[in-house]
Enzyme design. Sequence first.
Site, short mmCIF file in Angstrom:
data_model
loop_
_atom_site.label_atom_id
_atom_site.label_comp_id
_atom_site.label_asym_id
_atom_site.label_seq_id
_atom_site.Cartn_x
_atom_site.Cartn_y
_atom_site.Cartn_z
CE LYS A 184 -0.15 -9.49 -1.60
NZ LYS A 184 1.31 -9.68 -1.55
N1 GLU Z 1 2.86 -10.36 1.65
C1 GLU Z 1 4.20 -10.86 1.51
C2 GLU Z 1 4.65 -10.74 0.06
O1 GLU Z 1 4.15 -9.90 -0.68
C3 GLU Z 1 4.37 -12.26 2.10
C4 GLU Z 1 3.54 -13.33 1.48
C5 GLU Z 1 3.58 -14.66 2.22
O2 GLU Z 1 4.34 -14.79 3.16
O3 GLU Z 1 2.83 -15.54 1.82
O4 GLU Z 1 5.55 -11.39 -0.37
#
Ligand code: GLU
Length: 420
Positions: A110
């Site tokens: 993240k």
């Molecule tokens: N931000 C989204 C999540 O929390 C998508 C993450 C992604 O597609 O890599 O799952």
Amino acid sequence: MLATATIEKNAYDVALENFDLAADALGLEDGLRAMIKYPERVLQVSIPVRLDSGKIVRFEGYRVQHNTTRGPAKGGIRFHPNVTADEVKALATWMTWKCAVVNIPFGGGKGGVTCNPKALSLGELERMTRRYASAILPLIGPEKDIPAPDVYTTPQVMAWIMDTYSMNKGYPVHGVVTGKPVSLGGSLGRNEATGRGVFYTTQSSAEHLKIPVKDARVVVQGFGNAGSIAANLFHQAGARVIAASDTRGAIWNAKGLDVPAAMAFKDRTGSLAGFPGAEKITPAELLALECEILVPAALESTITADNAASIHTRIIAEAANGPVTPEADRILDQKGVFLIPDILCNAGGVTVSYFEWVQDENHLFWDEQDVNRQLEKVMTRAFADTLKIYLERKATMRLAANMLGVSRVAEAARVRGLYP
Ligand code: GLU
């Protein structure tokens, strides 16, 4: 006397606590716990940006790779004033278990920048994004860490990251981010995928509980990408979306909101506030409404020990990451609320991100029906795998999903072995 006010933990404490509960239930040995519990890499970066006025301001940014045992780190980038190192670590940890729950070959990561993107011009946002992308460039790449959208980041932001990365490499690298515009190698259906996954897992839950989705009352907290698209799918399925909220307020209509009109209104005005055909209520009143399906689709820790007792729903579908604290989990469990945990409920987004990455790597693109069909298959299977543990182990759904995710990562770590 000691104060009795509840002190909520931060999101990373919650992530660690839920890991320990799953590891205990699995009887996981200490060595494996040590190998998979903590982030592998944490990068903090400084982002100076020239504003339109000529003034230079500085933002703090992060990229965390929690685990890459099962594949490259995968997870979104958040632009929000409340971003902290601990929040990004928590979100990265949840991505690891989430990718394992839906059984896609990714680890968890993240990123985030502590900023208020609503206060930046388009040019300022682009310069901040490109400087942040440059700062995390050594970490990312289609084979090692693949960012995507999260709160307040968009396909356009992904396009700037893809371009910044590609200019530095000297050739186009589409697979470095997902959630890109379709014109740049994005996948059809990616924009709707999180909301669609929320809808599929809620449908499966309603089926399990024998609650008809048609005419069910749905309450949606947070009307961004995930919340609004899930709301629209419930609306199309004949459910009544009786209330919705965003950062500017909450609206209610007992007969059901006209969801497409509410979406168009928000597009036009930037908010749901003042939407005709609905009454204004407070955010606290929204959470306490009697309904069959409650969809928290905003940020972490919105349902806590302080308000969990006032909730009157049959199902909670966690479209957001970490919206329910462990204390609230226990209260809701006692009340008999069926919870679809975030790492299962909102995994549709990262699942279609995986499809996008596969399409980019193969230079071969799928049509939207194929994307949605494959997504439904993945979500339905993940729900069934979780429900099996829930029923067999008499666990909560949260514990069951964490057990499933943690056990898959632990098994991969076991067979890879410890280097050196
Ligand atoms: N931000 C989204 C999540 O929390 C998508 C993450 C992604 O597609 O890599 O799952």
